[in-house]
Design an enzyme around this catalytic site. Structure first.
Site, PDB file in Angstrom:
ATOM      1  N   TYR A   1       6.218 -16.558  33.504  1.00 38.72           N
ATOM      2  CA  TYR A   1       7.107 -16.129  32.427  1.00 38.72           C
ATOM      3  C   TYR A   1       6.558 -16.446  31.045  1.00 38.72           C
ATOM      4  O   TYR A   1       6.112 -17.568  30.776  1.00 38.72           O
ATOM      5  CB  TYR A   1       8.480 -16.803  32.570  1.00 38.72           C
ATOM      6  CG  TYR A   1       9.437 -16.361  31.488  1.00 38.72           C
ATOM      7  CD1 TYR A   1      10.096 -15.144  31.597  1.00 38.72           C
ATOM      8  CD2 TYR A   1       9.635 -17.116  30.350  1.00 38.72           C
ATOM      9  CE1 TYR A   1      10.942 -14.712  30.594  1.00 38.72           C
ATOM     10  CE2 TYR A   1      10.487 -16.691  29.346  1.00 38.72           C
ATOM     11  CZ  TYR A   1      11.135 -15.493  29.465  1.00 38.72           C
ATOM     12  OH  TYR A   1      11.957 -15.053  28.472  1.00 38.72           O
TER      13      TYR A   1
ATOM     14  N   ASP B   1       6.484 -13.953  14.466  1.00 36.86           N
ATOM     15  CA  ASP B   1       6.505 -15.219  15.202  1.00 36.86           C
ATOM     16  C   ASP B   1       5.433 -16.215  14.785  1.00 36.86           C
ATOM     17  O   ASP B   1       5.709 -17.403  14.692  1.00 36.86           O
ATOM     18  CB  ASP B   1       6.362 -14.934  16.699  1.00 36.86           C
ATOM     19  CG  ASP B   1       6.706 -16.134  17.558  1.00 36.86           C
ATOM     20  OD1 ASP B   1       7.636 -16.884  17.200  1.00 36.86           O
ATOM     21  OD2 ASP B   1       6.052 -16.333  18.596  1.00 36.86           O
TER      22      ASP B   1
ATOM     23  N   ARG C   1      10.346 -21.519  28.443  1.00 39.33           N
ATOM     24  CA  ARG C   1       9.213 -22.434  28.271  1.00 39.33           C
ATOM     25  C   ARG C   1       9.540 -23.762  28.943  1.00 39.33           C
ATOM     26  O   ARG C   1      10.626 -24.304  28.762  1.00 39.33           O
ATOM     27  CB  ARG C   1       8.956 -22.693  26.789  1.00 39.33           C
ATOM     28  CG  ARG C   1       8.399 -21.520  26.025  1.00 39.33           C
ATOM     29  CD  ARG C   1       7.872 -22.007  24.665  1.00 39.33           C
ATOM     30  NE  ARG C   1       8.824 -22.854  23.955  1.00 39.33           N
ATOM     31  CZ  ARG C   1       9.706 -22.411  23.069  1.00 39.33           C
ATOM     32  NH1 ARG C   1       9.755 -21.139  22.768  1.00 39.33           N
ATOM     33  NH2 ARG C   1      10.525 -23.250  22.465  1.00 39.33           N
TER      34      ARG C   1
ATOM     35  N   LYS D   1       1.985 -19.047  22.638  1.00 43.52           N
ATOM     36  CA  LYS D   1       2.189 -20.390  22.088  1.00 43.52           C
ATOM     37  C   LYS D   1       1.016 -21.326  22.412  1.00 43.52           C
ATOM     38  O   LYS D   1       0.640 -22.159  21.585  1.00 43.52           O
ATOM     39  CB  LYS D   1       3.486 -20.992  22.636  1.00 43.52           C
ATOM     40  CG  LYS D   1       4.724 -20.128  22.452  1.00 43.52           C
ATOM     41  CD  LYS D   1       5.062 -19.862  21.002  1.00 43.52           C
ATOM     42  CE  LYS D   1       6.440 -19.214  20.894  1.00 43.52           C
ATOM     43  NZ  LYS D   1       6.796 -18.817  19.527  1.00 43.52           N
TER      44      LYS D   1
ATOM     45  N   ASN E   1      14.828 -11.085  13.015  1.00 45.41           N
ATOM     46  CA  ASN E   1      15.760 -10.418  12.112  1.00 45.41           C
ATOM     47  C   ASN E   1      15.252 -10.416  10.678  1.00 45.41           C
ATOM     48  O   ASN E   1      15.394  -9.419   9.953  1.00 45.41           O
ATOM     49  CB  ASN E   1      17.132 -11.103  12.170  1.00 45.41           C
ATOM     50  CG  ASN E   1      17.888 -10.780  13.440  1.00 45.41           C
ATOM     51  OD1 ASN E   1      17.568  -9.827  14.130  1.00 45.41           O
ATOM     52  ND2 ASN E   1      18.890 -11.582  13.751  1.00 45.41           N
TER      53      ASN E   1
ATOM     54  N   ARG F   1      14.134 -11.094  27.165  1.00 43.66           N
ATOM     55  CA  ARG F   1      13.143 -10.688  26.153  1.00 43.66           C
ATOM     56  C   ARG F   1      12.793  -9.207  26.229  1.00 43.66           C
ATOM     57  O   ARG F   1      12.949  -8.557  27.255  1.00 43.66           O
ATOM     58  CB  ARG F   1      11.856 -11.496  26.353  1.00 43.66           C
ATOM     59  CG  ARG F   1      12.011 -13.001  26.211  1.00 43.66           C
ATOM     60  CD  ARG F   1      11.988 -13.430  24.769  1.00 43.66           C
ATOM     61  NE  ARG F   1      12.173 -14.869  24.615  1.00 43.66           N
ATOM     62  CZ  ARG F   1      11.729 -15.554  23.566  1.00 43.66           C
ATOM     63  NH1 ARG F   1      11.066 -14.929  22.598  1.00 43.66           N
ATOM     64  NH2 ARG F   1      11.959 -16.851  23.467  1.00 43.66           N
TER      65      ARG F   1
ATOM     66  N   GLY G   1      20.865  -8.400   6.517  1.00 44.34           N
ATOM     67  CA  GLY G   1      20.335  -7.702   5.350  1.00 44.34           C
ATOM     68  C   GLY G   1      20.699  -8.348   4.029  1.00 44.34           C
ATOM     69  O   GLY G   1      19.993  -8.179   3.020  1.00 44.34           O
TER      70      GLY G   1
ATOM     71  N   HIS H   1       4.112 -21.601  13.280  1.00 48.57           N
ATOM     72  CA  HIS H   1       5.180 -20.853  13.941  1.00 48.57           C
ATOM     73  C   HIS H   1       5.982 -20.117  12.866  1.00 48.57           C
ATOM     74  O   HIS H   1       7.119 -20.469  12.561  1.00 48.57           O
ATOM     75  CB  HIS H   1       6.046 -21.847  14.721  1.00 48.57           C
ATOM     76  CG  HIS H   1       7.018 -21.225  15.657  1.00 48.57           C
ATOM     77  ND1 HIS H   1       8.168 -21.863  16.065  1.00 48.57           N
ATOM     78  CD2 HIS H   1       7.033 -20.034  16.297  1.00 48.57           C
ATOM     79  CE1 HIS H   1       8.836 -21.103  16.900  1.00 48.57           C
ATOM     80  NE2 HIS H   1       8.174 -19.981  17.043  1.00 48.57           N
TER      81      HIS H   1
ATOM     82  N   ASN I   1      17.864 -16.111  27.214  1.00 45.22           N
ATOM     83  CA  ASN I   1      16.479 -16.037  26.734  1.00 45.22           C
ATOM     84  C   ASN I   1      15.776 -14.781  27.242  1.00 45.22           C
ATOM     85  O   ASN I   1      14.560 -14.752  27.351  1.00 45.22           O
ATOM     86  CB  ASN I   1      15.693 -17.282  27.165  1.00 45.22           C
ATOM     87  CG  ASN I   1      14.363 -17.425  26.427  1.00 45.22           C
ATOM     88  OD1 ASN I   1      14.276 -17.143  25.238  1.00 45.22           O
ATOM     89  ND2 ASN I   1      13.325 -17.828  27.134  1.00 45.22           N
TER      90      ASN I   1
ATOM     91  N   SER J   1      12.572 -20.906  17.515  1.00 46.49           N
ATOM     92  CA  SER J   1      12.840 -19.704  18.302  1.00 46.49           C
ATOM     93  C   SER J   1      14.334 -19.417  18.347  1.00 46.49           C
ATOM     94  O   SER J   1      15.158 -20.327  18.409  1.00 46.49           O
ATOM     95  CB  SER J   1      12.314 -19.881  19.729  1.00 46.49           C
ATOM     96  OG  SER J   1      10.916 -19.999  19.742  1.00 46.49           O
TER      97      SER J   1
ATOM     98  N   CYS K   1      16.231 -18.315  16.024  1.00 46.85           N
ATOM     99  CA  CYS K   1      16.952 -18.670  14.791  1.00 46.85           C
ATOM    100  C   CYS K   1      16.801 -17.596  13.715  1.00 46.85           C
ATOM    101  O   CYS K   1      16.980 -17.879  12.535  1.00 46.85           O
ATOM    102  CB  CYS K   1      16.467 -20.017  14.259  1.00 46.85           C
ATOM    103  SG  CYS K   1      17.087 -21.438  15.174  1.00 46.85           S
TER     104      CYS K   1
END
Length: 641
Positions: free
Chosen positions: A258, A334, A111, A267, A315, A425, A550, A287, A423, A309, A311
């Site tokens: 991109y 997201d 970005r 975004k 997950n 993806r 987990g 976000h 970064n 992003s 962080c």
């Protein structure tokens, strides 16, 4: 008739001459068509008048060779992949089912926040008064005349020799009262294919537009020049710019192909413009991931969580709980659009249709659900390629031999350069996620019981803190700080202020954003509890104290019990934390709970000073008084601790 207010008249007249050819008619016929008296071709004729006018104006400006209205079909997607393969933009990955590899230009990998602007008549609409006339950390303002000039300097004739693709897309399930529609025109087939994954796109959206013609106009071009690599990735990195004009519901992007720079539903629409729409209409565009959690008793609740992003949003959204009896299901990883319903319940939808996830660090050990989702119908961007036609990235496991790195060169591990861009993806349909929630496409949205905030804080910040009330929770969001990540242009591990994980995405004045959040509690509304979490605290040796992944289900267990008002908490200067023994740590060894929840006085006095400095220098008089009140409470609590 062809005049576009964002460019001078001489550009319009010049562009209009070439547009006659692109649209397949004479000048007189073209002007007649704009008056709606004749049909240009079946595709354009099928568009609603407002959409057709937008497309024709864009074609007159950009001068494409062809105009194609996307229907979202499988046949169309296959044709786009075939075209990109011929052009060298993508290559197939034979190890997987319908997976493709793209390498961008090295100058087009993230970005470009420094080149992203919001336009309004008044600067204070966009950035707080404290930064008037200076660069703000909370957004970039552009005046209308500079906005117009930026467009006029770049767009006339920028699509010559290319096809202009018209992408009708819905952010959120088509027809949901929480959804919004956009139309993106672009000259990038990569963008078209990716938007098909990331949004609901095609004929169903055109049908919805016939009932309601309200839509966000999105104009994108990769630009006139090509980049420096040999992989067929077009871009114009020196002149890249991303523009938003909320008053006109308009997004314009030039020079980058991109990610969020070009997939304008992401975004740009979902957050920057979305936050403005949310303020106008009384809802929240954030976000945030959305996850459903079922406890051992079979009771299911939903949580929204805001992290910067890279962080751990994906997950957490795809967690495999380690606590017995718990089940996690993913609604989105997201972005969350949230609105209170008529019964006072905060309802959320995921406005996206896919995952655009960071690849490095994703593995079968860290996120087995993501790994089970991505190896079919996926476009991988800037990852490494194996000799067998597969992909690899750092954190995935032992590196295979004979890797081709993200720049298309044989990878030499001895040089210590990454094989995959940090970064890099994956772009994957959300429906492929093995734990996708059964209500992820619910038109009414899912009910939110708790909101989590957090970031990467290696020191000082406890594992989990519950806000004392909504106002305190808003302060927690306003004061969020996190280590910078590779998703944007920043380098190094500097701790940055990132309020509500929205720092790069505010569409309007941050002070007004906070007022909007503070306005949410109203009679009859069931307010979610707010928590701050930090999975990333380190010990004196630099190792993570909490195992994360987990095991974070243990924190969610406590969060849900607090949502039930179970008295399993202690009060601290920062808010409520788990009482001794309240956090289920059965089976975890060598866990220093005292260090994990310690509140160092010196650290927090410095933190309060940093927050005060940030508030004064970045927000100033636009900061709601409630935030000063909360900061004073924090400082007083720490001093008395």
């Amino acid at each position: 008739m062809l005049n576009i207010k964002v460019i001078p008249e001489d550009y319009v007249q010049k562009a209009a001459k070439c547009a006659q050819v692109a649209l397949g008619c004479s000048r007189a016929a073209h002007q007649a068509a704009l008056r709606g008296s004749i049909k240009l071709n079946p595709q354009l004729a099928a568009l609603t008048p407002k959409v057709r006018a937008f497309v024709e104006r864009s074609a007159a400006l950009c001068e494409p060779e062809h105009v194609h209205v996307c229907d979202g079909s499988e046949a169309e997607a296959g044709a786009l992949l075939h075209l990109m393969h011929q052009q060298g933009t993508v290559k197939p990955l034979p190890q997987y089912d319908n997976c493709w590899l793209t390498r961008t230009d090295p100058a087009d990998v993230a970005r470009v926040e420094s080149r992203t602007f919001i336009c309004s008549e008044h600067e204070r609409d966009v950035v707080p008064i404290a930064r008037a006339g200076r660069k703000s950390a909370l957004g970039n303002y552009i005046a209308p005349h500079d906005y117009d000039k930026a467009v006029a300097d770049r767009f006339p004739g920028c699509m010559r020799g290319r096809t202009m693709y018209v992408i009708p897309f819905s952010m959120g399930p088509v027809g949901s009262p929480l959804s919004k529609i956009g139309v993106e025109v672009t000259d990038s087939p990569y963008v078209v294919y990716s938007m098909r994954v990331m949004t609901r796109m095609g004929n169903k959206v055109l049908e919805a537009l016939r009932k309601d013609e309200q839509f966000v106009r999105c104009l994108h071009s990769v630009g006139r020049t090509h980049g420096t690599n040999t992989a067929g990735w077009p871009c114009d990195p020196q002149r890249t710019v991303i523009l938003h004009r909320p008053i006109d519901n308009e997004i314009i992007s030039y020079g980058s192909g991109y990610g969020g720079n070009s997939l304008l539903g992401k975004k740009c629409f979902a957050l920057r413009l979305g936050s403005v729409l949310a303020r106008r209409e009384g809802w929240l565009a954030e976000h945030m991931l959305i996850v459903g959690i079922t406890d051992p008793k079979g009771r299911k609740r939903y949580i929204a969580a805001a992290f910067p992003s890279a962080c751990g949003k994906t997950n957490l959204a795809m967690m495999t709980p380690t606590l017995p009896g718990y089940k996690v299901e993913c609604v989105g990883d997201d972005i969350a659009w949230m609105k209170f319903d008529n019964n006072g319940v905060l309802r959320a939808i995921n406005p996206e249709n896919g995952f655009f996830g960071v690849a490095p660090g994703t593995s079968t050990s860290t996120n087995p659900i993501a790994m089970a989702s991505v190896f079919r119908n996926t476009v991988f961007t800037n990852v490494a390629e194996t000799a067998e036609g597969g992909v690899w990235w750092e954190g995935m496991g032992k590196a295979p031999e004979a890797l081709i790195d993200w720049k298309g060169q044989p990878w030499d591990p001895s040089k210590k350069t990454p094989a995959a861009h940090p970064n890099s993806r994956f772009c994957t349909p959300a429906e492929q996620c093995p734990i996708i929630d059964g209500d992820w496409e619910s038109a009414e949205g899912v009910p939110i019981s708790a909101i989590l905030l957090g970031g990467r804080r290696p020191a000082g910040v406890p594992l989990v803190i519950e806000a004392r009330d909504w106002q305190h929770g808003v302060f927690m969001g306003a004061a969020m700080r996190s280590e910078a990540t590779a998703a944007a242009e920043h380098s190094g591990k500097v701790v940055m202020h990132d309020p509500f994980a929205m720092r790069p995405f505010f569409g309007y004045n941050f002070g007004e954003y906070l007022r909007h959040w503070l306005s949410m509690p109203q009679a009859g509304r069931q307010m979610p509890k707010i928590f701050h979490v930090n999975w990333f605290r380190k010990d004196q040796q630099g190792k993570f104290i909490w195992p994360g992944f987990g095991e974070n289900s243990r924190v969610l267990d406590w969060v849900l019990r607090r949502c039930d008002d179970e008295p399993c908490h202690d009060s601290t200067p920062l808010g409520y934390v788990p009482a001794p023994g309240a956090l289920n740590t059965n089976g975890l060894s060598d866990l220093n709970m005292n260090e994990l929840f310690s509140i160092p006085k010196d650290f927090w006095m410095q933190e309060a000073d940093a927050i005060e400095k940030y508030f004064k220098e970045e927000v100033g008089d636009d900061l709601p008084n409630e935030m000063w009140d909360e900061l004073n409470k924090l400082r007083k609590n720490i001093q008395q601790s």
